[in-house]
Design a protein around this motif. Structure first.
Motif, mmCIF file in Angstrom:
data_model
loop_
_atom_site.group_PDB
_atom_site.id
_atom_site.type_symbol
_atom_site.label_atom_id
_atom_site.label_comp_id
_atom_site.label_asym_id
_atom_site.label_seq_id
_atom_site.Cartn_x
_atom_site.Cartn_y
_atom_site.Cartn_z
ATOM 1 N N LEU A 146 21.409 -53.097 4.400
ATOM 2 C CA LEU A 146 19.661 -53.544 4.229
ATOM 3 C C LEU A 146 19.163 -53.418 5.439
ATOM 4 N N GLY A 147 17.716 -53.749 6.269
ATOM 5 C CA GLY A 147 17.047 -54.681 7.293
ATOM 6 C C GLY A 147 15.629 -54.443 6.889
ATOM 7 N N GLY A 148 14.866 -54.408 7.931
ATOM 8 C CA GLY A 148 13.325 -54.759 7.657
ATOM 9 C C GLY A 148 12.889 -55.943 6.652
ATOM 10 N N ARG A 149 11.775 -55.262 6.217
ATOM 11 C CA ARG A 149 11.247 -56.349 5.335
ATOM 12 C C ARG A 149 11.156 -56.629 4.064
ATOM 13 N N LYS A 150 12.486 -55.570 3.759
ATOM 14 C CA LYS A 150 13.609 -55.711 2.401
ATOM 15 C C LYS A 150 14.159 -56.904 2.850
ATOM 16 N N LEU A 151 14.980 -56.835 3.557
ATOM 17 C CA LEU A 151 15.889 -57.738 3.281
ATOM 18 C C LEU A 151 15.368 -59.126 3.655
ATOM 19 N N ASP A 152 14.179 -59.218 4.917
ATOM 20 C CA ASP A 152 13.642 -60.634 4.749
ATOM 21 C C ASP A 152 13.220 -60.998 3.866
ATOM 22 N N ALA A 153 12.830 -60.492 2.773
ATOM 23 C CA ALA A 153 12.069 -60.484 1.550
ATOM 24 C C ALA A 153 13.119 -60.968 0.728
ATOM 25 N N ARG A 154 14.532 -60.186 0.696
ATOM 26 C CA ARG A 154 15.000 -60.563 -0.076
ATOM 27 C C ARG A 154 15.999 -62.261 0.514
ATOM 28 N N ILE A 155 16.133 -62.694 1.558
ATOM 29 C CA ILE A 155 16.469 -63.242 2.189
ATOM 30 C C ILE A 155 15.693 -64.803 1.604
ATOM 31 N N ASP A 156 14.258 -64.323 1.931
ATOM 32 C CA ASP A 156 13.165 -65.943 0.647
ATOM 33 C C ASP A 156 13.401 -66.083 -0.119
ATOM 34 N N ALA A 157 13.530 -64.337 -0.381
ATOM 35 C CA ALA A 157 14.060 -65.163 -3.051
ATOM 36 C C ALA A 157 15.061 -65.813 -2.878
ATOM 37 N N LEU A 158 16.350 -65.929 -2.038
ATOM 38 C CA LEU A 158 17.829 -66.315 -2.209
ATOM 39 C C LEU A 158 17.490 -67.692 -1.253
ATOM 40 N N ALA A 159 16.700 -68.391 -0.500
ATOM 41 C CA ALA A 159 16.200 -69.772 0.468
ATOM 42 C C ALA A 159 15.615 -70.299 -1.015
ATOM 43 N N GLU A 160 14.434 -70.075 -1.899
ATOM 44 C CA GLU A 160 13.342 -70.101 -2.492
ATOM 45 C C GLU A 160 14.492 -71.069 -3.492
ATOM 46 N N GLN A 161 15.163 -69.534 -4.544
ATOM 47 C CA GLN A 161 16.153 -69.575 -5.576
ATOM 48 C C GLN A 161 16.706 -70.784 -5.258
ATOM 49 N N PHE A 162 17.578 -70.987 -4.147
ATOM 50 C CA PHE A 162 18.588 -71.831 -3.653
ATOM 51 C C PHE A 162 17.905 -72.947 -2.923
ATOM 52 N N ASP A 163 16.500 -73.342 -2.621
ATOM 53 C CA ASP A 163 16.359 -74.960 -2.048
ATOM 54 C C ASP A 163 16.666 -74.521 -0.988
ATOM 55 N N LEU A 164 16.377 -73.273 -0.506
ATOM 56 C CA LEU A 164 16.821 -73.230 1.123
ATOM 57 C C LEU A 164 15.863 -73.246 1.837
ATOM 58 N N THR A 165 14.686 -72.825 1.527
ATOM 59 C CA THR A 165 13.444 -72.629 2.097
ATOM 60 C C THR A 165 13.241 -73.343 3.752
#
Length: 246
Positions: free
Chosen positions: A106-125
């Motif tokens: 994974l890389g680029g915008r796809k990876l950044d979007a995945r990280i942001d989604a997981l951070a939001e899901q687990f209250d880590l944003t």
């Protein structure tokens, strides 16, 4: 097709038999608790499922495939949370997740979007720029789980994931993972020695001295054992193994 099928699996270390003829099956979107005392063989079972160890006997299939030639294809569809910490404490949350995501291509915008989604899901944003070392135990465990989910797996295996957490953090973690199975169709295998963590599991597998001694829905196990609750059923079905609750 089952997510996991294990048949007559055995594993020994010298004269010690860690797994003794284990049969285990797990389907899509199921939250299954693997319940047993310390030393029951839970970690060995997970190491075999993840492909780190090879069984001495028996078969292990994941998504209809076997480790070896199909290992890379299996790993792309799995997430693993081991009991020991596996994230870099001196790296930030985002750096840890980015590093692990790149291991899956994974890389680029796809990876950044995945990280942001997981951070939001687990209250880590609000914490993604912090080194993991500066987080609470519960937050560190959430990072471990987010790391295991970076590749959007179909199957998540978790070995004593609540180790070191206080009771409120443990309960919150169980609730998060239960929702993951229900809402995102992820199959979960959660190993623990604490009965209350799997009271609400779809199924509970009881493992004692390397053998599966009971397997079924909590209500069924309670009824079959003539027990009042899962703690009582665990004691009766395992021949007196001491259950633990917090």
């Amino acid at each position: 097709m089952s997510v996991l099928e294990m048949t007559a699996v055995e594993k020994s270390y010298g004269n010690v038999k860690a797994l003794d003829g284990v049969d285990l099956a797990l389907g899509k979107s199921r939250f299954v608790g693997l319940l047993g005392p310390n030393g029951a063989g839970k970690s060995t079972l997970f190491q075999i499922i993840s492909g780190l160890f090879v069984p001495d006997a028996g078969t292990v299939k994941l998504f209809g495939m076997t480790h070896g030639a199909d290992g890379p294809a299996i790993r792309r569809r799995m997430g693993v949370v081991f009991q020991a910490r596996s994230v870099d404490l001196d790296m930030t949350i985002r750096a840890n997740l980015r590093f692990h995501g790149r291991l899956f291509g994974l890389g680029g915008r796809k990876l950044d979007a995945r990280i942001d989604a997981l951070a939001e899901q687990f209250d880590l944003t609000d914490l993604v720029k912090r080194p993991v070392r500066n987080l609470s135990g519960g937050q560190q465990r959430k990072v471990e789980i987010a790391r295991a989910l970076i590749n959007d797996p179909d199957f998540l295996i978790m070995d004593e994931p609540s180790a070191g957490l206080d009771t409120p953090s443990r309960r919150a973690l169980v609730a998060d993972i239960r929702r993951l199975a229900a809402e995102q169709d992820v199959a979960i295998l959660w190993a623990t020695h604490l009965v209350d963590e799997v009271d609400d599991a779809d199924d509970v597998v009881m493992l004692v001295k390397g053998k599966v001694v009971a397997d079924g829905a909590p209500a069924t196990l309670i009824k079959d054992a003539g027990a009042e609750d899962l703690t009582d059923a665990y004691a009766k079905l395992t021949g007196g193994a001491t259950p633990e609750r917090e």
